[in-house]
Motif scaffolding. Structure first.
Motif, short mmCIF file in Angstrom:
data_model
loop_
_atom_site.label_atom_id
_atom_site.label_comp_id
_atom_site.label_asym_id
_atom_site.label_seq_id
_atom_site.Cartn_x
_atom_site.Cartn_y
_atom_site.Cartn_z
N PRO A 148 31.22 52.73 -0.71
CA PRO A 148 30.92 53.22 0.50
C PRO A 148 29.60 52.84 0.76
N ARG A 149 29.30 53.29 2.15
CA ARG A 149 27.98 53.12 2.89
C ARG A 149 26.94 53.64 1.88
N VAL A 174 35.08 47.25 3.60
CA VAL A 174 33.68 47.40 2.90
C VAL A 174 32.97 46.64 3.58
N GLU A 175 31.79 46.79 4.11
CA GLU A 175 30.78 45.66 4.78
C GLU A 175 30.14 45.18 3.90
N ARG A 176 30.01 43.84 3.75
CA ARG A 176 29.33 43.04 2.89
C ARG A 176 28.05 43.30 2.40
N PHE A 192 26.55 45.63 -0.40
CA PHE A 192 26.18 45.22 -1.97
C PHE A 192 25.00 44.69 -2.27
N ASP A 193 24.07 44.37 -1.14
CA ASP A 193 22.92 44.05 -1.38
C ASP A 193 21.75 45.34 -1.45
N SER A 194 22.34 46.47 -1.35
CA SER A 194 21.63 47.68 -1.29
C SER A 194 20.83 48.22 -2.72
N HIS A 195 20.03 48.82 -2.48
CA HIS A 195 18.95 49.23 -3.71
C HIS A 195 19.95 50.18 -4.32
N GLY A 224 39.79 54.61 -2.02
CA GLY A 224 39.49 53.38 -0.92
C GLY A 224 38.28 53.63 -0.02
N PRO A 225 38.00 52.61 0.92
CA PRO A 225 36.87 53.02 1.64
C PRO A 225 37.23 53.77 2.75
#
Lengths: 222, 222
Positions: free
Chosen positions: B56-57, B84-86, B89-92, B169-170
């Protein structure tokens, strides 16, 4: 918000009335003009679950309104308890305009139209002894307690024809006095599992389990 | 945090080992020195629920870790999905130190000691086709979908002796392709009720219903 143009159709609904389809007639800076057409499609029944909730911290309560509305609840009875700090009752998260907006957000998410009734009670004893029978006619009364002997997944809901009233305690739990008072007023102690949960987690868990257990399978096409 | 002095006893536990009691020996500015004594009291069984979660967000994921750990989950499989926005996946909120801290917070809240295993997968198809069998040995596989015909409260869990793998799911749901792929790999479509829920609400609801359904009544004194 929906990024739609004139002529597009959007799902919408009228609070306490119907769900249907809106055709976009005009997009204005601050609003969208819709032609609304109520549908005859299946609408979820008004949920028959009342929640007695010891007021959690404002930060938690703030996030909880939309989740409660999305899961479906008939009435939310916000209560004081020994372990609820008094200043919480002065928070803006209990202001009717704020509450209404967050509840509508949750309904909109879930495609539901039934706005839960909300009341706030600063005296637990007065609430339970004097007001509760007028607020909820549910004969099936449950209080969530990690030490309860019965599980919410398996307890009989045979007396739930008028709905279910479920009481979720504060962070730190109900006091023995509070549990006794609830018990004297017909609340049966049930647990989700044997863990102590944060009160927002416990609320969502409780409503989900009850919604799932009392859900009827709707008729679907195809 | 606990506002205790020397000599006080506090409940504590050792991750993956035991619960017990700590006696405060010394209070230092940044730490408390405890003498730990493992107890022989009932410890909840390691939960046998694996969660496949479309990321999720970050704002939602951030709050979710502790709730998941508190409810009890054996493994958390974080996945990509079409909706799911790519950049998520780079979030802390996926960094191991952050995740570990929030999971321990949830365990501590719930009095649990079993840290869930966590893995992150950026390719849904690779995950489902190649990796999932190694990650979870649960033969009971369920995918949450508001259009599912079976209810999570009533579906048979008779093949759940190795645990349950549940896929949430998302926001916006799984695509038909994703549902088909899951279905081809043994996932049965179940619903909580007929509402679309936010993914954090759906996760908490799912874990709560499954925890409640698979919970055994622990032995209690008194």
């Amino acid at each position: 918000v929906l990024r739609v143009g004139v002529g597009a159709q959007v799902r919408c609904g009228v609070i306490d009335e119907s769900v249907g389809t809106g055709t976009v007639l005009e997009v204005l800076p601050e609003a969208v003009l819709l032609q609304y057409s109520a549908s005859t499609e299946f609408v979820s029944a008004r949920p028959a679950i009342d929640l007695l909730l010891a007021l959690p911290r404002p930060k938690v309560m703030k996030r909880l309104w939309a989740q409660l509305a999305a899961l479906g609840v008939r009435r939310i009875i916000v209560s004081a308890a020994w372990k609820v700090e008094r200043p919480y009752f002065d928070s803006h998260v209990l202001e009717p305009l704020f509450v209404g907006a967050r509840l509508r957000e949750g309904l909109s998410q879930a495609g539901d139209i039934y706005l839960p009734a909300v009341s706030v009670h600063r005296q637990f004893k007065v609430l339970v002894e004097d007001d509760l029978d007028d607020l909820s006619n549910a004969r099936c009364r449950l209080v969530l307690d990690p030490a309860g002997n019965e599980s919410l997944a398996s307890i009989s809901l045979s007396n739930a024809s008028d709905g279910i009233l479920a009481a979720v305690g504060p962070e730190g739990g109900w006091t023995p006095y509070e549990l006794d008072l609830l018990s004297a007023h017909g609340f049966e102690r049930v647990r989700i599992n044997d863990r102590t949960l944060r009160s927002d987690t416990a609320c969502v868990a409780t409503l989900a389990i009850l919604a799932c257990r009392t859900d009827r399978v709707p008729m679907r096409g195809g």
